[in-house]
Design a protein around this motif. Sequence first.
Motif, PDB file in Angstrom:
ATOM      1  N   UNK A  70       0.829  -1.203   0.000  1.00  0.00           N
ATOM      2  CA  UNK A  70       0.000   0.000   0.000  1.00  0.00           C
ATOM      3  C   UNK A  70       0.863   1.253   0.000  1.00  0.00           C
ATOM      4  N   UNK A  71       0.228   2.372  -0.286  1.00  0.00           N
ATOM      5  CA  UNK A  71       0.862   3.681  -0.228  1.00  0.00           C
ATOM      6  C   UNK A  71       0.272   4.391   0.989  1.00  0.00           C
ATOM      7  N   UNK A  72       1.100   4.656   1.984  1.00  0.00           N
ATOM      8  CA  UNK A  72       0.655   5.251   3.248  1.00  0.00           C
ATOM      9  C   UNK A  72       1.187   6.674   3.335  1.00  0.00           C
ATOM     10  N   UNK A  73       0.272   7.638   3.466  1.00  0.00           N
ATOM     11  CA  UNK A  73       0.650   9.050   3.620  1.00  0.00           C
ATOM     12  C   UNK A  73       0.356   9.462   5.050  1.00  0.00           C
ATOM     13  N   UNK A  74       1.391   9.616   5.842  1.00  0.00           N
ATOM     14  CA  UNK A  74       1.237  10.086   7.221  1.00  0.00           C
ATOM     15  C   UNK A  74       1.209  11.604   7.179  1.00  0.00           C
ATOM     16  N   UNK A  75       0.014  12.158   7.353  1.00  0.00           N
ATOM     17  CA  UNK A  75      -0.184  13.599   7.256  1.00  0.00           C
ATOM     18  C   UNK A  75      -0.554  14.189   8.609  1.00  0.00           C
ATOM     19  N   UNK A 104      -4.481   3.608  -1.103  1.00  0.00           N
ATOM     20  CA  UNK A 104      -3.905   4.789  -0.472  1.00  0.00           C
ATOM     21  C   UNK A 104      -4.480   4.887   0.929  1.00  0.00           C
ATOM     22  N   UNK A 105      -3.620   4.929   1.928  1.00  0.00           N
ATOM     23  CA  UNK A 105      -4.031   5.069   3.326  1.00  0.00           C
ATOM     24  C   UNK A 105      -3.529   6.423   3.817  1.00  0.00           C
ATOM     25  N   UNK A 106      -4.404   7.164   4.469  1.00  0.00           N
ATOM     26  CA  UNK A 106      -4.064   8.491   4.969  1.00  0.00           C
ATOM     27  C   UNK A 106      -4.071   8.447   6.490  1.00  0.00           C
ATOM     28  N   UNK A 107      -2.956   8.839   7.092  1.00  0.00           N
ATOM     29  CA  UNK A 107      -2.842   8.903   8.543  1.00  0.00           C
ATOM     30  C   UNK A 107      -3.061  10.343   8.970  1.00  0.00           C
ATOM     31  N   UNK A 108      -4.147  10.561   9.693  1.00  0.00           N
ATOM     32  CA  UNK A 108      -4.469  11.890  10.228  1.00  0.00           C
ATOM     33  C   UNK A 108      -5.668  11.722  11.150  1.00  0.00           C
ATOM     34  N   UNK A 109      -5.407  11.625  12.431  1.00  0.00           N
ATOM     35  CA  UNK A 109      -6.494  11.436  13.387  1.00  0.00           C
ATOM     36  C   UNK A 109      -7.402  12.653  13.421  1.00  0.00           C
ATOM     37  N   UNK A 110      -6.814  13.819  13.296  1.00  0.00           N
ATOM     38  CA  UNK A 110      -7.565  15.071  13.267  1.00  0.00           C
ATOM     39  C   UNK A 110      -6.685  16.107  12.591  1.00  0.00           C
ATOM     40  N   UNK A 111      -7.092  17.360  12.598  1.00  0.00           N
ATOM     41  CA  UNK A 111      -6.277  18.414  11.995  1.00  0.00           C
ATOM     42  C   UNK A 111      -6.804  18.824  10.635  1.00  0.00           C
ATOM     43  N   UNK A 112      -6.052  19.680   9.937  1.00  0.00           N
ATOM     44  CA  UNK A 112      -6.541  20.282   8.696  1.00  0.00           C
ATOM     45  C   UNK A 112      -6.800  19.287   7.564  1.00  0.00           C
ATOM     46  N   UNK A 113      -6.027  18.216   7.472  1.00  0.00           N
ATOM     47  CA  UNK A 113      -6.238  17.241   6.396  1.00  0.00           C
ATOM     48  C   UNK A 113      -7.584  16.551   6.594  1.00  0.00           C
TER      49      UNK A 113
END
Length: 148
Positions: A70-75, A104-113
């Motif tokens: 997978x492609x993981x984007x830690x944002x 595509x997996x996006x890491x962002x529990x909260x915040x602007x993303x």
Amino acid sequence: MTADEHGGDPARTGPGRDPERVVALETATVTNRLRQGHAVLTVTGELDVYSAPGLRDLLTELIETTRGGDLICDMSQVRFFDSTSVGVLVGAHHRLRPHPERTLRVVAADGPVRTTLHLTGLDRTFHWCASLQEALHTAGTTRPAGIP
């Protein structure tokens, strides 16, 4: 886009560690490495009209050159996220379509993303993870509904 390559830095490589590549964009920094067979990008700073093209190029390169995983984007460390950056993530999602075994997996529990993608309704497109550990643990196992 300027790149600050650290692939040979002994502090970043060694037994059991994959080399890291650090790319300095206009308003953000992206660290790229392989973890457990998955491409992981950690983005810090601001993703805006100035840095989005560099991120797009890096994501495209990873999609085209990495096989499987997978492609993981830690944002989770992104402080600003604009509409140009939304387009970059949607584009990466579309470029992965010919590879149904990858997501595509996006890491962002909260915040602007997370807030921006929720407001646009795109939060249902990506597989969300609260932490990088969760993303790595679930990688390769579940798929979001996504954009057709």
